[in-house]
Design a protein around this motif. Structure first.
Motif, PDB file in Angstrom:
ATOM      1  N   LEU A  58      57.391 -38.883  60.472  1.00 36.38           N
ATOM      2  CA  LEU A  58      58.603 -39.142  59.694  1.00 36.38           C
ATOM      3  C   LEU A  58      58.360 -39.498  58.237  1.00 36.38           C
ATOM      4  O   LEU A  58      59.315 -39.520  57.455  1.00 36.38           O
ATOM      5  CB  LEU A  58      59.401 -40.294  60.349  1.00 36.38           C
ATOM      6  CG  LEU A  58      59.838 -40.079  61.799  1.00 36.38           C
ATOM      7  CD1 LEU A  58      60.502 -41.333  62.337  1.00 36.38           C
ATOM      8  CD2 LEU A  58      60.774 -38.886  61.907  1.00 36.38           C
ATOM      9  N   CYS A 235      63.398 -45.562  61.783  1.00 36.46           N
ATOM     10  CA  CYS A 235      64.355 -44.788  60.983  1.00 36.46           C
ATOM     11  C   CYS A 235      65.113 -45.691  60.015  1.00 36.46           C
ATOM     12  O   CYS A 235      66.187 -46.210  60.355  1.00 36.46           O
ATOM     13  CB  CYS A 235      65.323 -44.057  61.904  1.00 36.46           C
ATOM     14  SG  CYS A 235      64.522 -43.010  63.131  1.00 36.46           S
ATOM     15  N   LYS A 240      65.798 -39.884  58.466  1.00 38.72           N
ATOM     16  CA  LYS A 240      64.858 -40.143  59.556  1.00 38.72           C
ATOM     17  C   LYS A 240      65.577 -40.221  60.902  1.00 38.72           C
ATOM     18  O   LYS A 240      65.043 -39.793  61.934  1.00 38.72           O
ATOM     19  CB  LYS A 240      64.077 -41.424  59.293  1.00 38.72           C
ATOM     20  CG  LYS A 240      63.086 -41.316  58.136  1.00 38.72           C
ATOM     21  CD  LYS A 240      62.332 -42.623  57.939  1.00 38.72           C
ATOM     22  CE  LYS A 240      61.411 -42.545  56.736  1.00 38.72           C
ATOM     23  NZ  LYS A 240      60.702 -43.829  56.501  1.00 38.72           N
TER      24      LYS A 240
END
Length: 335
Positions: A58, A235, A240
Motif C-alpha cells: 500500500l 489505510c 488505501k
C-alpha cells in the motif's frame, strides 16, 4: 491414502494485528472451539501470528519501515512462549494444529508454518520457499529441507503458503510424498480488487481446488479477513481503503475429486469451516489420475528435489596437524 475418515477445520478470522500475544490467545480460543466441535485437525491462515503485513502493498518502502520494529518484535520464535501456548492448546484439545506465523530468527523473519500433533509436540516447522513480490522486502526464504509431509496416525499431512500453490515443481514434490491432507494457508483476498485478478478469490481458490484434484488429496484452505481493525491500521487514506478492501475471507475445504466439502462463510464473517475427509473419495480420485503413479511418465519428465538445508555458514573441522609418531616402548628406551 487416509486410513479412516478425519474431521478437519479451516479458520477464517482476523488476527489482532501485530500483537503476537493477543493473536496467540485468539489462536488458542479457536483451537479449543474446533476441538470441542470434533475436529482432529485445524489450519490457520498465512502469517496469522501476528498478521499479514499489508502495508508493503500500500505504500513506499520508506513508509513501510515504520512498521518494521513492531513487526519484528511481534514475530514469535519457534521456541518462544507463544508456540508453547499453541502446543498446550493442541495437547488439551487432542488436535493437530497447522499454524501460519511470521517466524523470527535473529534479525530475520520468515513466513512460517508449524505443525503440532495431538500430544502438543511441534513435529514440523517450515518456511515459505519464495516470498511473493514485495513480500521479499520483509521475509527471507526457506529451502528444500522444508518441503516435506508429516505422518499422522490417519495419514500424511503437508502445508504450503499462498502462491507456493502456483509453483508446479514444488507442488509435484509434495504430491510425490503421498500427501493425504494439505493445508493451504492464504492471507485474504481483498487487495487491489477489480484491478489485479491474480490476487483475487477466483484465481487463488482455483489454485487450492486444482491442488486437490492434481494431488488427489483433501485441501484445507484457511483464509484471513481484513475488518475494521485492519483498515484502521493500514489505510490512513481513502485511496488505501480502496486498495485494501474490507473482507477478503474465502476459506474453503476441497475434496480430492474437486468437491467443495464445507459451506463458505460470508467474506467479512469470522468463523471455522468443518468437513469430513472420507478416504473413499481419495481412492476414487487416484483411480482416475495418480500423477506420481499410474498417470506419470518418468521416461519423459522427472523432478530433481534438493532436500539439503542451505546455511550461510558451514563450520568445518580444522585439518589434522602433522604428527610425528615416537616409539616409546620399553625396548626403544633401552636402545
Amino acid at each position: 491414502m487416509l486410513s479412516r475418515t478425519v474431521n478437519v477445520a479451516a479458520v477464517q478470522a482476523e488476527p489482532i494485528w501485530f500483537d503476537m500475544d493477543a493473536t496467540t490467545d485468539k489462536v488458542v480460543s479457536l483451537i479449543g472451539e474446533a476441538a470441542r466441535n470434533g475436529a482432529e485437525l485445524i489450519a490457520f491462515p498465512e502469517t496469522f501470528i501476528p498478521g499479514y503485513p499489508w502495508h508493503i502493498w500500500l505504500d513506499s518502502p520508506a513508509a513501510g519501515m515504520a512498521h518494521v520494529p513492531t513487526y519484528l518484535a511481534n514475530s514469535p520464535t519457534i521456541d518462544g512462549p507463544q508456540m508453547a501456548k499453541v502446543a498446550d492448546a493442541a495437547r488439551s484439545g487432542e488436535i493437530t494444529v497447522v499454524l501460519g506465523h511470521s517466524e523470527r530468527d535473529g534479525g530475520s523473519v520468515y513466513m512460517g508454518q508449524a505443525v503440532f500433533d495431538p500430544s502438543g509436540a511441534m513435529i514440523k516447522a517450515r518456511r515459505k520457499l519464495k516470498p511473493t513480490h514485495v513480500e521479499r522486502s520483509v521475509f527471507g526464504e526457506g529451502d528444500g529441507s522444508d518441503l516435506d509431509v508429516v505422518d499422522m496416525e490417519y495419514g500424511k499431512v503437508g502445508a504450503l503458503c499462498c502462491w507456493e500453490h502456483l509453483q508446479p515443481l514444488s507442488k509435484y514434490a509434495m504430491y510425490s510424498m503421498g500427501e493425504d491432507i494439505h493445508c493451504a494457508a492464504w492471507p485474504s483476498f481483498s487487495l487491489y480488487r477489480g484491478a489485479a485478478q491474480a490476487l483475487g478469490p477466483e484465481v487463488n481458490n482455483a489454485a487450492s481446488l486444482m491442488y486437490a484434484v492434481e494431488g488427489q488429496c483433501f485441501v484445507v484452505a484457511p483464509c484471513a479477513v481484513v475488518l475494521d481493525a485492519g483498515q484502521e491500521l493500514f489505510c490512513d487514506t481513502e485511496t488505501k481503503k480502496a486498495l485494501l478492501g474490507r473482507g477478503g475471507g474465502f476459506a474453503r475445504i476441497y475434496g480430492p475429486e474437486g468437491t467443495m466439502l464445507a459451506e463458505p462463510l460470508a467474506e467479512d464473517e469470522e468463523g471455522i469451516l468443518y468437513a469430513d475427509c472420507d478416504p473413499a473419495l481419495q481412492a476414487i480420485a487416484k483411480s482416475a489420475a495418480d500423477p506420481i503413479g499410474h498417470y506419470s511418465r518418468p521416461d519423459v519428465t522427472q523432478l530433481l528435489l534438493n532436500r539439503e538445508p542451505q546455511r550461510p555458514v558451514v563450520a568445518e573441522a580444522p585439518p589434522a596437524a602433522d604428527v610425528t609418531v615416537v616409539d616409546v616402548t620399553e625396548e626403544s628406551v633401552e636402545a
